[in-house]
Design a protein around this motif. Sequence first.
Motif, PDB file in Angstrom:
ATOM      1  N   UNK A 255       0.717   0.346   2.352  1.00 21.99           N
ATOM      2  CA  UNK A 255      -0.136   0.859   1.291  1.00 21.99           C
ATOM      3  C   UNK A 255       0.501   0.715  -0.083  1.00 21.99           C
ATOM      4  N   UNK A 256       1.815   0.872  -0.155  1.00 24.70           N
ATOM      5  CA  UNK A 256       2.453   1.000  -1.463  1.00 24.70           C
ATOM      6  C   UNK A 256       3.179  -0.259  -1.935  1.00 24.70           C
ATOM      7  N   UNK A 257       3.368  -1.243  -1.036  1.00 26.89           N
ATOM      8  CA  UNK A 257       4.101  -2.457  -1.409  1.00 26.89           C
ATOM      9  C   UNK A 257       3.149  -3.643  -1.556  1.00 26.89           C
ATOM     10  N   UNK A 258       3.433  -4.569  -2.457  1.00 29.15           N
ATOM     11  CA  UNK A 258       2.669  -5.822  -2.508  1.00 29.15           C
ATOM     12  C   UNK A 258       2.808  -6.566  -1.186  1.00 29.15           C
ATOM     13  N   UNK A 259       1.797  -7.338  -0.849  1.00 26.44           N
ATOM     14  CA  UNK A 259       1.735  -8.012   0.453  1.00 26.44           C
ATOM     15  C   UNK A 259       2.998  -8.819   0.759  1.00 26.44           C
ATOM     16  N   UNK A 260       3.435  -9.645  -0.154  1.00 30.44           N
ATOM     17  CA  UNK A 260       4.599 -10.501   0.111  1.00 30.44           C
ATOM     18  C   UNK A 260       5.854  -9.672   0.344  1.00 30.44           C
ATOM     19  N   UNK A 261       6.023  -8.622  -0.441  1.00 29.45           N
ATOM     20  CA  UNK A 261       7.188  -7.753  -0.292  1.00 29.45           C
ATOM     21  C   UNK A 261       7.122  -6.986   1.026  1.00 29.45           C
ATOM     22  N   UNK A 262       5.905  -6.539   1.356  1.00 31.50           N
ATOM     23  CA  UNK A 262       5.747  -5.771   2.593  1.00 31.50           C
ATOM     24  C   UNK A 262       6.066  -6.620   3.809  1.00 31.50           C
ATOM     25  N   UNK A 263       5.591  -7.823   3.840  1.00 31.88           N
ATOM     26  CA  UNK A 263       5.839  -8.689   4.999  1.00 31.88           C
ATOM     27  C   UNK A 263       7.343  -8.902   5.211  1.00 31.88           C
ATOM     28  N   UNK A 264       8.056  -9.145   4.141  1.00 29.01           N
ATOM     29  CA  UNK A 264       9.509  -9.323   4.231  1.00 29.01           C
ATOM     30  C   UNK A 264      10.172  -8.043   4.710  1.00 29.01           C
ATOM     31  N   UNK A 265       9.746  -6.922   4.150  1.00 29.93           N
ATOM     32  CA  UNK A 265      10.303  -5.618   4.549  1.00 29.93           C
ATOM     33  C   UNK A 265      10.022  -5.336   6.014  1.00 29.93           C
ATOM     34  N   UNK A 266       8.799  -5.608   6.449  1.00 30.65           N
ATOM     35  CA  UNK A 266       8.380  -5.302   7.809  1.00 30.65           C
ATOM     36  C   UNK A 266       9.196  -6.071   8.838  1.00 30.65           C
TER      37      UNK A 266
END
Length: 362
Positions: A255-266
């Motif tokens: 919800x809180x991260x941009x898509x590209x950042x979230x995918x890397x984080x995930x």
Amino acid sequence: MKFLSQLSIIVFTSLTMSAQIHPAAATRLTPEIANKLAELPLKCLDLEFPYKTGIVFTDSSLLTAPKNYHPAFFGCFDWHSSVHGHWMLVRLLKSYPDLAKASTIRSKLAAHLSAENIKIEQQLFSSADNKSFERIYGWSWLLQLQNELLTWNDPLGKEMSGHLQPLATQFSTAYIQFLDKIMYPIRVGEHTNLAFGLCLAWDYAITAKDAALQKAIHDAAMRFYAADKNAPVTWEPGGYDFLSPSLEEADLMRRVMPEADYRKWLYAFLPGLFENKISILQVAQVKDRTDGKLVHLDGLNLSRTWCLEAIAEHGGKNKAAIQQLAHQHMEAGLQQVFSGNYAGEHWLASFAVYMLTIGKQP
């Protein structure tokens, strides 16, 4: 196969003393199923006892029936279960205005969510000794209820959202103050799980255009979780869990991260799900559904489902495997919504409705 890209079909079968819910191929939630699910909160919305309270008694004024200080949310065993029971009924009415018991539901909602009742509810949360009562879970479900009312294009919904807004605003303010003071995330599988609460509060903040709450949630999420890697998901579940600390964190960060950042984080946070190690998450088992704590694990299967389905959208080549894992959890959880035991029946239907209608929405 997209198990929950559309809503799951559920077939109800009568057993000796209970009904099971059996998910099958992808389709949508039907009015018949909605009618069946609505029966559970309707059975307990006005059921005063048994009741579990968590308030602090500082004098004898609260030595009275819970209905006298919780006139809106006194049924369904405890305050938070009553709140999300109300949410569930609103959600179902919005989806199917012609439910068989629509008039009964509307009458009960109007009676419970009156302006006077909400004012009395506010009084308890305004006291110094109970300012943390129902933090985090109950606060968050109240905001989710208000989120539902604010998006209901119905005169009754508009009236009730007006009644409920002062309490929602009170919780928003309390949340902002709390997030400014809390030093560490709360990584548990029960009511005080911070990530799950922030998911519900975030969705309310977006709808209500509550920029201050949205910023507080975003900043807290990034502060607590942005650097997390290699979640110890193999330690889950705990014996009383109805939420997955790891998966709820992932559900918040999308919800809180941009898509590209979230995918890397995930991929760094839950590497096992993307390295053909799907078996790190097994469907939770329950041996005694009359035990109010042990039956939490039926809810865990439902909450894991909506988290896994959201994660699957970022799963790349492992998407189908993660969806299959979600389906296994869904099947196990839905079969127990109508267990015949009040320990689970007073709350599990809300998790089922959330999973089937909201869980994986962006």
